[in-house]
Design an enzyme around this catalytic site. Structure first.
Site, PDB file in Angstrom:
ATOM      1  N   LYS A  65      10.744 -22.970   3.054  1.00  0.00           N
ATOM      2  CA  LYS A  65      10.524 -22.565   1.657  1.00  0.00           C
ATOM      3  C   LYS A  65       9.219 -21.785   1.601  1.00  0.00           C
ATOM      4  O   LYS A  65       8.224 -22.184   2.224  1.00  0.00           O
ATOM      5  CB  LYS A  65      10.451 -23.802   0.750  1.00  0.00           C
ATOM      6  CG  LYS A  65      10.256 -23.429  -0.728  1.00  0.00           C
ATOM      7  CD  LYS A  65      10.438 -24.615  -1.660  1.00  0.00           C
ATOM      8  CE  LYS A  65       9.179 -25.432  -1.800  1.00  0.00           C
ATOM      9  NZ  LYS A  65       9.251 -26.433  -2.875  1.00  0.00           N
ATOM     10  N   ARG A 108      14.506 -31.546  -6.572  1.00  0.00           N
ATOM     11  CA  ARG A 108      14.161 -32.476  -5.477  1.00  0.00           C
ATOM     12  C   ARG A 108      12.952 -33.318  -5.855  1.00  0.00           C
ATOM     13  O   ARG A 108      12.803 -34.450  -5.390  1.00  0.00           O
ATOM     14  CB  ARG A 108      14.008 -31.746  -4.145  1.00  0.00           C
ATOM     15  CG  ARG A 108      12.918 -30.674  -3.998  1.00  0.00           C
ATOM     16  CD  ARG A 108      11.532 -31.226  -3.950  1.00  0.00           C
ATOM     17  NE  ARG A 108      10.646 -30.462  -3.130  1.00  0.00           N
ATOM     18  CZ  ARG A 108       9.333 -30.428  -3.282  1.00  0.00           C
ATOM     19  NH1 ARG A 108       8.738 -31.092  -4.281  1.00  0.00           N
ATOM     20  NH2 ARG A 108       8.583 -29.747  -2.472  1.00  0.00           N
ATOM     21  N   GLN A 136       8.310 -30.473 -14.814  1.00  0.00           N
ATOM     22  CA  GLN A 136       8.733 -31.590 -13.948  1.00  0.00           C
ATOM     23  C   GLN A 136       9.274 -32.778 -14.741  1.00  0.00           C
ATOM     24  O   GLN A 136      10.137 -33.515 -14.266  1.00  0.00           O
ATOM     25  CB  GLN A 136       7.581 -32.067 -13.043  1.00  0.00           C
ATOM     26  CG  GLN A 136       7.029 -30.994 -12.116  1.00  0.00           C
ATOM     27  CD  GLN A 136       8.117 -30.217 -11.399  1.00  0.00           C
ATOM     28  OE1 GLN A 136       9.111 -30.776 -10.924  1.00  0.00           O
ATOM     29  NE2 GLN A 136       7.960 -28.912 -11.332  1.00  0.00           N
ATOM     30  N   ASP A 157       1.465 -35.476 -24.258  1.00  0.00           N
ATOM     31  CA  ASP A 157       1.046 -34.217 -23.621  1.00  0.00           C
ATOM     32  C   ASP A 157      -0.107 -33.651 -24.445  1.00  0.00           C
ATOM     33  O   ASP A 157      -0.158 -33.855 -25.660  1.00  0.00           O
ATOM     34  CB  ASP A 157       2.222 -33.228 -23.615  1.00  0.00           C
ATOM     35  CG  ASP A 157       2.013 -32.064 -22.638  1.00  0.00           C
ATOM     36  OD1 ASP A 157       2.790 -31.969 -21.675  1.00  0.00           O
ATOM     37  OD2 ASP A 157       1.075 -31.259 -22.840  1.00  0.00           O
ATOM     38  N   GLY A 217       1.903 -35.377 -10.344  1.00  0.00           N
ATOM     39  CA  GLY A 217       1.103 -34.165 -10.551  1.00  0.00           C
ATOM     40  C   GLY A 217       0.131 -33.817  -9.437  1.00  0.00           C
ATOM     41  O   GLY A 217      -0.081 -32.641  -9.147  1.00  0.00           O
ATOM     42  N   LYS A 223      -7.105 -33.065  -7.107  1.00  0.00           N
ATOM     43  CA  LYS A 223      -6.263 -33.419  -8.250  1.00  0.00           C
ATOM     44  C   LYS A 223      -6.152 -34.943  -8.351  1.00  0.00           C
ATOM     45  O   LYS A 223      -6.070 -35.640  -7.332  1.00  0.00           O
ATOM     46  CB  LYS A 223      -4.861 -32.818  -8.092  1.00  0.00           C
ATOM     47  CG  LYS A 223      -4.765 -31.335  -8.440  1.00  0.00           C
ATOM     48  CD  LYS A 223      -3.301 -30.922  -8.358  1.00  0.00           C
ATOM     49  CE  LYS A 223      -3.014 -29.608  -9.011  1.00  0.00           C
ATOM     50  NZ  LYS A 223      -1.567 -29.279  -8.915  1.00  0.00           N
TER      51      LYS A 223
HETATM   52  N1  NAD Z   1       4.887 -33.879  -6.336  1.00  0.00           N
HETATM   53  C1  NAD Z   1       5.618 -32.799  -6.268  1.00  0.00           C
HETATM   54  O1  NAD Z   1       6.539 -32.683  -5.453  1.00  0.00           O
HETATM   55  C2  NAD Z   1       5.387 -31.713  -7.266  1.00  0.00           C
HETATM   56  C3  NAD Z   1       6.368 -30.722  -7.454  1.00  0.00           C
HETATM   57  C4  NAD Z   1       6.155 -29.758  -8.429  1.00  0.00           C
HETATM   58  C5  NAD Z   1       4.979 -29.762  -9.177  1.00  0.00           C
HETATM   59  N2  NAD Z   1       4.037 -30.730  -8.935  1.00  0.00           N
HETATM   60  C6  NAD Z   1       2.775 -30.776  -9.708  1.00  0.00           C
HETATM   61  O2  NAD Z   1       3.074 -31.395 -10.950  1.00  0.00           O
HETATM   62  C7  NAD Z   1       2.189 -30.909 -11.964  1.00  0.00           C
HETATM   63  C8  NAD Z   1       3.001 -30.456 -13.170  1.00  0.00           C
HETATM   64  O3  NAD Z   1       3.876 -29.409 -12.796  1.00  0.00           O
HETATM   65  P1  NAD Z   1       4.859 -28.722 -13.855  1.00  0.00           P
HETATM   66  O4  NAD Z   1       5.719 -27.790 -13.071  1.00  0.00           O
HETATM   67  O5  NAD Z   1       5.515 -29.755 -14.700  1.00  0.00           O
HETATM   68  O6  NAD Z   1       3.787 -27.897 -14.722  1.00  0.00           O
HETATM   69  P2  NAD Z   1       3.896 -27.453 -16.245  1.00  0.00           P
HETATM   70  O7  NAD Z   1       2.779 -26.505 -16.460  1.00  0.00           O
HETATM   71  O8  NAD Z   1       5.285 -27.025 -16.551  1.00  0.00           O
HETATM   72  O9  NAD Z   1       3.626 -28.814 -17.076  1.00  0.00           O
HETATM   73  C9  NAD Z   1       2.400 -29.491 -17.076  1.00  0.00           C
HETATM   74  C10 NAD Z   1       2.285 -30.207 -18.426  1.00  0.00           C
HETATM   75  O10 NAD Z   1       1.134 -31.043 -18.387  1.00  0.00           O
HETATM   76  C11 NAD Z   1       0.437 -30.904 -19.634  1.00  0.00           C
HETATM   77  N3  NAD Z   1      -0.949 -31.287 -19.409  1.00  0.00           N
HETATM   78  C12 NAD Z   1      -1.916 -30.601 -18.760  1.00  0.00           C
HETATM   79  N4  NAD Z   1      -3.050 -31.344 -18.702  1.00  0.00           N
HETATM   80  C13 NAD Z   1      -2.777 -32.515 -19.336  1.00  0.00           C
HETATM   81  C14 NAD Z   1      -3.546 -33.691 -19.610  1.00  0.00           C
HETATM   82  N5  NAD Z   1      -4.816 -33.800 -19.209  1.00  0.00           N
HETATM   83  N6  NAD Z   1      -2.941 -34.696 -20.284  1.00  0.00           N
HETATM   84  C15 NAD Z   1      -1.655 -34.593 -20.714  1.00  0.00           C
HETATM   85  N7  NAD Z   1      -0.892 -33.514 -20.475  1.00  0.00           N
HETATM   86  C16 NAD Z   1      -1.445 -32.485 -19.794  1.00  0.00           C
HETATM   87  C17 NAD Z   1       0.645 -29.451 -20.018  1.00  0.00           C
HETATM   88  O11 NAD Z   1       0.426 -29.234 -21.411  1.00  0.00           O
HETATM   89  C18 NAD Z   1       2.102 -29.253 -19.609  1.00  0.00           C
HETATM   90  O12 NAD Z   1       3.001 -29.603 -20.635  1.00  0.00           O
HETATM   91  C19 NAD Z   1       1.362 -29.814 -11.289  1.00  0.00           C
HETATM   92  O13 NAD Z   1       0.124 -30.340 -10.894  1.00  0.00           O
HETATM   93  C20 NAD Z   1       2.190 -29.436 -10.077  1.00  0.00           C
HETATM   94  O14 NAD Z   1       1.410 -28.882  -9.047  1.00  0.00           O
HETATM   95  C21 NAD Z   1       4.215 -31.697  -8.011  1.00  0.00           C
END
Ligand code: NAD
Length: 324
Positions: A65, A108, A136, A157, A217, A223
């Site tokens: 990927k 996934r 997510q 959120d 996250g 992080k």
């Molecule tokens: N573990 C994994 O496999 C995996 C996979 C994909 C993404 N991620 C991580 O997950 C996180 C979210 O990804 P996403 O694609 O949903 O992003 P996204 O931007 O679509 O959603 C993030 C959400 O979090 C909210 N947010 C931000 N800071 C906040 C806080 N302090 N308190 C409450 N809400 C808050 C935002 O308003 C938004 O709605 C990222 O850090 C990303 O890197 C992890």
């Protein structure tokens, strides 16, 4: 021979959460049995973002990927994250398919949360909290629905708009959902955190005994979503030891000296394979620290490819000249 091109629409058409969960659970089990190849992610860093290569091989399935993260992209009308996956035949190296992996990534990741909760949450879990209601959260909900009968969703959120939109989505499944603050969202049986936060959004004292938390996250150094003392108090399960220590939810508590890598209970794969126990009492707090593994992507891509071939989805192209 043809290579199958699968767009995001094609992937959405063929991939169900049930299929993704079956493939991802098997991938974790093989990981627990040390029967996969998964070299560390390779990064290219730029001023405005990064690109990562994530290769893996498991059980006859191979691929890579190639995924970016450019937070300023939405201003240009582009998504922050875009992923493409090359799915190859391990016998010959032939590229069987080139497919969108943005939807695969979301599915996934949701699948991993659902499977972790299956092994770690209390079986009678009914109330589900979400902190972070972005991309997510939606696939996390889809996967949790496969395992539990969800009675109530508490959605929090910093963007009220995102929380409201997620609540509306829950309503489509007949789930009673409400927008709440972060503290109230923790008043649940299973909490999912999926924010990009670099300081804890969940306080230790907000979490009652018996709660399971899917910490999704944190996937890069620095992080952190959960109070370090909560990590110390909980039984912590990671997807991959090396990745989690480097950039998962445990990376900050380890750097602070609050916990040591040896304090991590197990990998999810070790629990699925039966080498280590999952939840052992109704009182313990369990945390699944998800960083996202290439084996999850390749296992899910294998299902997408097989279903696309069977259902005649996608556009075949001839990449290479015929050499016979
Ligand atoms: N573990 C994994 O496999 C995996 C996979 C994909 C993404 N991620 C991580 O997950 C996180 C979210 O990804 P996403 O694609 O949903 O992003 P996204 O931007 O679509 O959603 C993030 C959400 O979090 C909210 N947010 C931000 N800071 C906040 C806080 N302090 N308190 C409450 N809400 C808050 C935002 O308003 C938004 O709605 C990222 O850090 C990303 O890197 C992890």
């Amino acid at each position: 021979m043809n290579t199958l091109i699968l767009t995001e629409r094609d992937v959405r058409d063929v991939l169900t959460m049930k299929d993704a969960m079956k493939a991802v659970e098997r991938a974790f089990e093989l990981h627990g049995r040390r029967a996969v190849q998964m070299p560390p992610k390779v990064y290219l860093n730029f001023d405005k973002g990064d690109l990562r290569a994530m290769p893996a091989y498991l059980e006859g399935h191979a691929g890579v990927k190639w995924v970016n993260s450019h937070p300023e992209n939405p201003k240009r009308g582009l998504p922050t994250v875009m992923a493409v996956l090359i799915y190859s035949d391990p016998e010959t190296g032939f590229p069987l398919a080139i497919m969108d992996a943005t939807h695969i990534t979301n599915m996934r990741t949701g699948a991993a949360g659902g499977i972790a909760a299956k092994y770690l949450a209390r079986k009678d879990s009914k109330i589900f909290g979400f902190i972070g209601c972005g991309t997510q959260a939606y696939t996390q909900l889809l996967a949790l629905r496969e395992v539990f009968s969800i009675e109530k969703v508490l959605a929090s959120d910093i963007s009220e708009r995102n929380a409201k939109r997620f609540v509306e989505y829950c309503g489509r499944f007949g789930i009673d959902a409400e927008v709440v603050d972060a503290k109230r969202a923790c008043d649940c049986d299973v909490l999912t955190t999926s924010t990009p936060s670099r300081k804890p959004v969940v306080r230790n004292e907000w979490i009652a005994d018996g709660t399971h938390i899917n910490a999704i996250g944190a996937d890069a150094p620095g992080k952190q979503e959960l109070d370090s003392m909560l990590i110390k108090r909980a039984k912590v399960v990671v997807d991959d030891m090396e990745q989690a220590v480097h950039g998962g939810e445990v990376n900050v508590p380890i750097a602070e000296g609050v916990i040591k890598p040896e304090d991590i209970h197990a990998t999810l794969g070790e629990i699925i394979a039966g080498f280590k126990p999952g939840r052992e009492s109704g009182e313990e707090i369990t945390v699944f620290d998800s960083t996202g593994l290439a084996i999850q992507d390749i296992a899910t891509a294998s299902v997408v490819y097989e279903k696309a071939i069977k259902e005649g989805v996608g556009t075949p192209i001839q990449f290479f000249e015929d050499r016979r």
